[in-house]
Design a protein around this motif. Structure first.
Motif, PDB file in Angstrom:
ATOM      1  N   PHE A   1     -20.434 151.440  52.307  1.00  0.00           N
ATOM      2  CA  PHE A   1     -19.880 152.366  53.291  1.00  0.00           C
ATOM      3  C   PHE A   1     -20.571 153.730  53.254  1.00  0.00           C
ATOM      4  N   SER A   2     -20.764 154.277  54.456  1.00  0.00           N
ATOM      5  CA  SER A   2     -21.235 155.650  54.620  1.00  0.00           C
ATOM      6  C   SER A   2     -20.038 156.496  55.035  1.00  0.00           C
ATOM      7  N   TRP A   3     -19.857 157.662  54.374  1.00  0.00           N
ATOM      8  CA  TRP A   3     -18.678 158.501  54.616  1.00  0.00           C
ATOM      9  C   TRP A   3     -19.086 159.911  55.037  1.00  0.00           C
ATOM     10  N   ILE A   4     -18.270 160.481  55.905  1.00  0.00           N
ATOM     11  CA  ILE A   4     -18.389 161.904  56.208  1.00  0.00           C
ATOM     12  C   ILE A   4     -17.018 162.553  56.055  1.00  0.00           C
ATOM     13  N   GLU A   5     -17.002 163.867  55.965  1.00  0.00           N
ATOM     14  CA  GLU A   5     -15.754 164.625  55.863  1.00  0.00           C
ATOM     15  C   GLU A   5     -15.766 165.701  56.947  1.00  0.00           C
ATOM     16  N   ALA A   6     -14.749 165.694  57.815  1.00  0.00           N
ATOM     17  CA  ALA A   6     -14.731 166.603  58.954  1.00  0.00           C
ATOM     18  C   ALA A   6     -13.293 167.059  59.226  1.00  0.00           C
ATOM     19  N   ARG A   7     -13.140 167.902  60.240  1.00  0.00           N
ATOM     20  CA  ARG A   7     -11.843 168.486  60.569  1.00  0.00           C
ATOM     21  C   ARG A   7     -11.372 167.999  61.941  1.00  0.00           C
ATOM     22  N   ALA A   8     -10.064 167.793  62.070  1.00  0.00           N
ATOM     23  CA  ALA A   8      -9.510 167.252  63.307  1.00  0.00           C
ATOM     24  C   ALA A   8      -9.762 168.171  64.498  1.00  0.00           C
ATOM     25  N   GLU A   9      -9.777 169.478  64.265  1.00  0.00           N
ATOM     26  CA  GLU A   9      -9.966 170.404  65.387  1.00  0.00           C
ATOM     27  C   GLU A   9     -11.368 170.318  65.990  1.00  0.00           C
ATOM     28  N   TRP A  10     -12.283 169.644  65.306  1.00  0.00           N
ATOM     29  CA  TRP A  10     -13.621 169.447  65.854  1.00  0.00           C
ATOM     30  C   TRP A  10     -13.683 168.281  66.839  1.00  0.00           C
TER      31      TRP A  10
ATOM     32  N   THR B   1     -14.230 160.104  66.071  1.00  0.00           N
ATOM     33  CA  THR B   1     -13.441 161.300  66.345  1.00  0.00           C
ATOM     34  C   THR B   1     -11.985 160.961  66.643  1.00  0.00           C
ATOM     35  N   ALA B   2     -11.759 159.904  67.399  1.00  0.00           N
ATOM     36  CA  ALA B   2     -10.383 159.500  67.686  1.00  0.00           C
ATOM     37  C   ALA B   2      -9.688 159.017  66.412  1.00  0.00           C
ATOM     38  N   ALA B   3     -10.412 158.295  65.557  1.00  0.00           N
ATOM     39  CA  ALA B   3      -9.845 157.870  64.277  1.00  0.00           C
ATOM     40  C   ALA B   3      -9.489 159.074  63.412  1.00  0.00           C
ATOM     41  N   LEU B   4     -10.325 160.111  63.477  1.00  0.00           N
ATOM     42  CA  LEU B   4     -10.057 161.356  62.759  1.00  0.00           C
ATOM     43  C   LEU B   4      -8.755 161.989  63.236  1.00  0.00           C
TER      44      LEU B   4
ATOM     45  N   GLN C   1     -14.977 148.113  62.371  1.00  0.00           N
ATOM     46  CA  GLN C   1     -14.036 148.565  61.348  1.00  0.00           C
ATOM     47  C   GLN C   1     -14.323 150.019  60.991  1.00  0.00           C
ATOM     48  N   ILE C   2     -13.258 150.838  61.010  1.00  0.00           N
ATOM     49  CA  ILE C   2     -13.329 152.249  60.641  1.00  0.00           C
ATOM     50  C   ILE C   2     -12.317 152.498  59.533  1.00  0.00           C
ATOM     51  N   LEU C   3     -12.744 153.128  58.449  1.00  0.00           N
ATOM     52  CA  LEU C   3     -11.856 153.508  57.366  1.00  0.00           C
ATOM     53  C   LEU C   3     -11.687 155.021  57.362  1.00  0.00           C
ATOM     54  N   THR C   4     -10.477 155.493  57.096  1.00  0.00           N
ATOM     55  CA  THR C   4     -10.231 156.936  57.053  1.00  0.00           C
ATOM     56  C   THR C   4      -9.302 157.276  55.901  1.00  0.00           C
ATOM     57  N   ALA C   5      -9.333 158.544  55.502  1.00  0.00           N
ATOM     58  CA  ALA C   5      -8.429 159.016  54.456  1.00  0.00           C
ATOM     59  C   ALA C   5      -8.267 160.523  54.591  1.00  0.00           C
ATOM     60  N   PRO C   6      -7.021 161.017  54.678  1.00  0.00           N
ATOM     61  CA  PRO C   6      -6.813 162.465  54.720  1.00  0.00           C
ATOM     62  C   PRO C   6      -7.189 163.099  53.397  1.00  0.00           C
ATOM     63  N   GLN C   7      -7.722 164.318  53.472  1.00  0.00           N
ATOM     64  CA  GLN C   7      -8.138 165.074  52.305  1.00  0.00           C
ATOM     65  C   GLN C   7      -7.426 166.426  52.297  1.00  0.00           C
ATOM     66  N   PRO C   8      -7.487 167.161  51.194  1.00  0.00           N
ATOM     67  CA  PRO C   8      -6.809 168.466  51.144  1.00  0.00           C
ATOM     68  C   PRO C   8      -7.350 169.461  52.168  1.00  0.00           C
ATOM     69  N   GLN C   9      -6.502 170.420  52.519  1.00  0.00           N
ATOM     70  CA  GLN C   9      -6.862 171.575  53.354  1.00  0.00           C
ATOM     71  C   GLN C   9      -7.364 171.181  54.740  1.00  0.00           C
ATOM     72  N   GLY C  10      -6.803 170.095  55.287  1.00  0.00           N
ATOM     73  CA  GLY C  10      -7.084 169.733  56.667  1.00  0.00           C
ATOM     74  C   GLY C  10      -8.326 168.913  56.910  1.00  0.00           C
ATOM     75  N   TRP C  11      -8.990 168.467  55.864  1.00  0.00           N
ATOM     76  CA  TRP C  11     -10.180 167.634  56.025  1.00  0.00           C
ATOM     77  C   TRP C  11      -9.785 166.163  56.080  1.00  0.00           C
ATOM     78  N   VAL C  12     -10.621 165.360  56.729  1.00  0.00           N
ATOM     79  CA  VAL C  12     -10.403 163.913  56.810  1.00  0.00           C
ATOM     80  C   VAL C  12     -11.731 163.214  56.553  1.00  0.00           C
TER      81      VAL C  12
END
Length: 214
Positions: free
Chosen positions: A102-111, A171-174, A193-204
């Motif tokens: 898997f390749s992962w990125i970390e981004a914010r919902a407001e983006w 982005t929609a999964a975010l 298939q898309i995997l997601t996980a919430p992270q601290p301080q508003g990151w996903v």
């Protein structure tokens, strides 16, 4: 014709499906915004990425009709292709990592921009939906197994640009992950298939498999 790669992002376990992504590895050959927009329209992918600095991970993202400050599947694909710890987008820095398949990125919902998240009662109801007329960007979703965090989804961009349904939409999964506040395993489109996980301080975090198609 400008050289470009084609990736498939958010593939199934067998390497099939996934959303196609065009990547121009040498963005300097298409330096002007108007030229990039024209090429993205000609290629016809839901998004095309122009790499402006491969070592720093600086990228520029376009749909067939617009420039985007951030988008999920282009960032996941670019992170895999460039193998850098961070991408630099117009929205801000995007953390990146590789974890086995898997390749992962970390981004914010407001983006993520404007998306309508519409919940349905069952996965079968989502499967039966017709493509809606052009209009709002709609992410149709339903629980397949709520306890396990498994979701069935389809993405309808609502654009008059020929992309009537996105096979996989980071982005929609975010946005959905931020709204529900929990990790998700999303089956979107015909088999992605898309995997997601919430992270601290508003990151996903958003993750998926990526393959080089050509």
């Amino acid at each position: 014709m400008t050289d470009y790669d084609v990736l498939r992002v958010f593939c199934a376990a067998n390497g099939g499906y996934g959303n196609e992504l065009g990547v121009v590895r040498d963005g300097s050959v298409v330096p002007e915004r108007g030229e990039r927009q024209a090429l993205a329209a000609k290629l016809g992918f839901s998004e095309t990425v122009f790499v402006d600095d491969p070592e720093r991970g600086v990228i520029d993202i376009y749909t067939p009709g617009d420039r985007l400050p951030f988008a999920g599947h282009p960032c996941v694909g670019a992170a895999w292709l460039l193998d850098v710890p961070e991408l630099v987008t117009a929205a801000g820095p995007v953390g990146a990592r590789q974890d086995g398949e898997f390749s992962w990125i970390e981004a914010r919902a407001e983006w993520a921009g404007q998306r309508t998240l519409r919940q349905y009662r069952s996965a079968a109801e989502v499967d039966a939906l017709p493509v809606p007329p052009a209009g709002e960007w709609t992410y149709a979703w339903a629980w397949e197994d709520e306890a396990a965090g498994r979701v069935r989804a389809r993405g309808f961009p609502g654009r008059g640009e020929g992309v009537v349904e996105d096979e996989a939409t980071g982005t929609a999964a975010l946005l959905l992950t931020a709204r529900l506040g929990r990790a998700l395993n999303i089956a979107q489109g015909a088999g992605s298939q898309i995997l997601t996980a919430p992270q601290p301080q508003g990151w996903v975090e958003i993750g998926g498999r990526v393959v080089l198609e050509r």
